[in-house]
Write an enzyme that holds these catalytic residues in place. Structure first.
Site, PDB file in Angstrom:
ATOM      1  CD  GLU A   1      -5.311  -1.628  -5.976  1.00  0.00           C
ATOM      2  OE1 GLU A   1      -5.150  -2.621  -5.467  1.00  0.00           O
ATOM      3  OE2 GLU A   1      -5.683  -0.482  -5.843  1.00  0.00           O
TER       4      GLU A   1
ATOM      5  CD  GLU B   1      -3.861  -8.612   1.086  1.00  0.00           C
ATOM      6  OE1 GLU B   1      -3.109  -7.653   1.481  1.00  0.00           O
ATOM      7  OE2 GLU B   1      -5.049  -8.787   1.040  1.00  0.00           O
TER       8      GLU B   1
END
Length: 335
Positions: free
Chosen positions: A157, A175
């Site tokens: 991730e 992100e």
């Protein structure tokens, strides 16, 4: 990362063997009332099972934000929390959160329809999430496999480096695209004006529903992370707690990744018909099944997660020879 409740979505080079011993955490029954405290039970410090040198070697390129001290503190502190989740009807919930250091139990969530007659028609579904079970519930080998699986998921991730090097985990704090709000309808966890709920932390937790649910479990107050989701990218202890919360907490229709890795979850007839089987592949389905599963064996992200798992298994000195590592034929859950 995928949703944790139906109303919200979430989307080393060194060669060594980790001397990670297994241990048990207290598993006392949760009390409905908080009128009386119980004597807290001692719990081993997780640093006794994973050293700083070992952690640093597993994540040699990690961002300085993700420290060993933060990880250990997150594991140790969250281990003192358990949450009894009661579900009525399809999606009416009550959470009773117990602080094991004091024995105090507090109702931190009770949905508005909890006492409605229609919600009481069917028997309640009750389960307890004991965060002290993180990588400690079973034998030494099983616990190491769970830790390898957890590290594999958070490494993928947050990776930002060379393909198949498996040394580039825990590099991203959030992100890339922070312009997206990730807002969804949620009566219990409504978004706060001006806040954004994009992916943050080791598990890239996203959407207001997940931030609120995580906040109830971690802090006993949904407002902490709903009002300030940025804590997940500014406080490394909170960041790691958000990942452990996601790993340990079942969803309405899905098991927790923890229950899968320790063998507690077993597929029912529907699961079997849809190709869902125990093993690392099932944890991929839980984390990001819509995008990576039921797409055959050539999905890059799925294969990267498997590669990380096999890499961490080797570093932790265990194997998983009979692993059902792929989710290539597993049908994702629908909401």
């Amino acid at each position: 990362m995928k949703p944790i409740i139906s109303s919200a979505r979430v989307s080393l080079i060194c060669l060594f063997t980790v001397a990670l011993l297994s241990f048990k955490c207290s598993n006392g029954n949760t009390k409905q009332a908080a009128s009386k405290t119980t004597e807290p039970k001692p719990r081993a410090d997780f640093s006794k099972f994973l050293t700083e040198q070992q952690f640093n070697a597993l994540f040699p390129q990690r961002d300085k934000f993700y420290t060993y001290q933060a990880f250990i503190k997150a594991v140790n502190e969250l281990a003192q929390i358990k949450v009894q989740v009661t579900r009525r009807a399809v999606s009416v919930y009550q959470f009773i959160r117990t602080d094991k250091t004091t024995g105090k139990a507090t109702t931190v969530r009770q949905d508005g329809d909890w006492n409605e007659a229609w919600a009481k028609v069917k028997p309640d579904s009750i389960y307890t999430v004991d965060y002290g079970g993180f990588c400690t519930d079973k034998d030494d080998v099983t616990n190491k496999r769970e830790l390898a699986a957890f590290f594999a998921q958070i490494a993928h991730e947050t990776r930002h480096g060379q393909n198949e090097s498996y040394t580039d985990g825990l590099m991203l704090i959030h992100e890339d695209n922070t312009s997206l709000n990730y807002i969804s309808d949620s009566d219990e966890y409504p978004p706060v004006k001006g806040q954004k709920y994009y992916g943050r932390g080791p598990m890239q937790i996203s959407y207001n529903g997940n931030y609120g649910y995580a906040s109830d479990c971690i802090f006993g107050d949904k407002k902490v992370l709903l009002n300030n989701p940025g804590l997940v990218e500014t406080d490394p202890v909170v960041a790691f707690k958000s990942a452990i919360y996601f790993w340990m907490t079942p969803e309405t229709h899905k098991p927790s990744a923890h229950d899968v890795m320790i063998g507690k979850w077993q597929p029912n007839a529907i699961d079997k018909a849809k190709g869902r089987t125990p093993g690392f592949g099932m944890t991929i389905l839980i984390v990001n099944g819509d995008l990576e599963c039921n797409k055959g064996e050539d999905n890059y992200s799925m294969k990267d997660r498997i590669g990380f798992y096999q890499f961490f298994l080797k570093k932790l000195g265990v194997t998983d020879d009979n692993c059902a590592c792929s989710c290539g034929k597993m049908e994702p859950y629908k909401y």
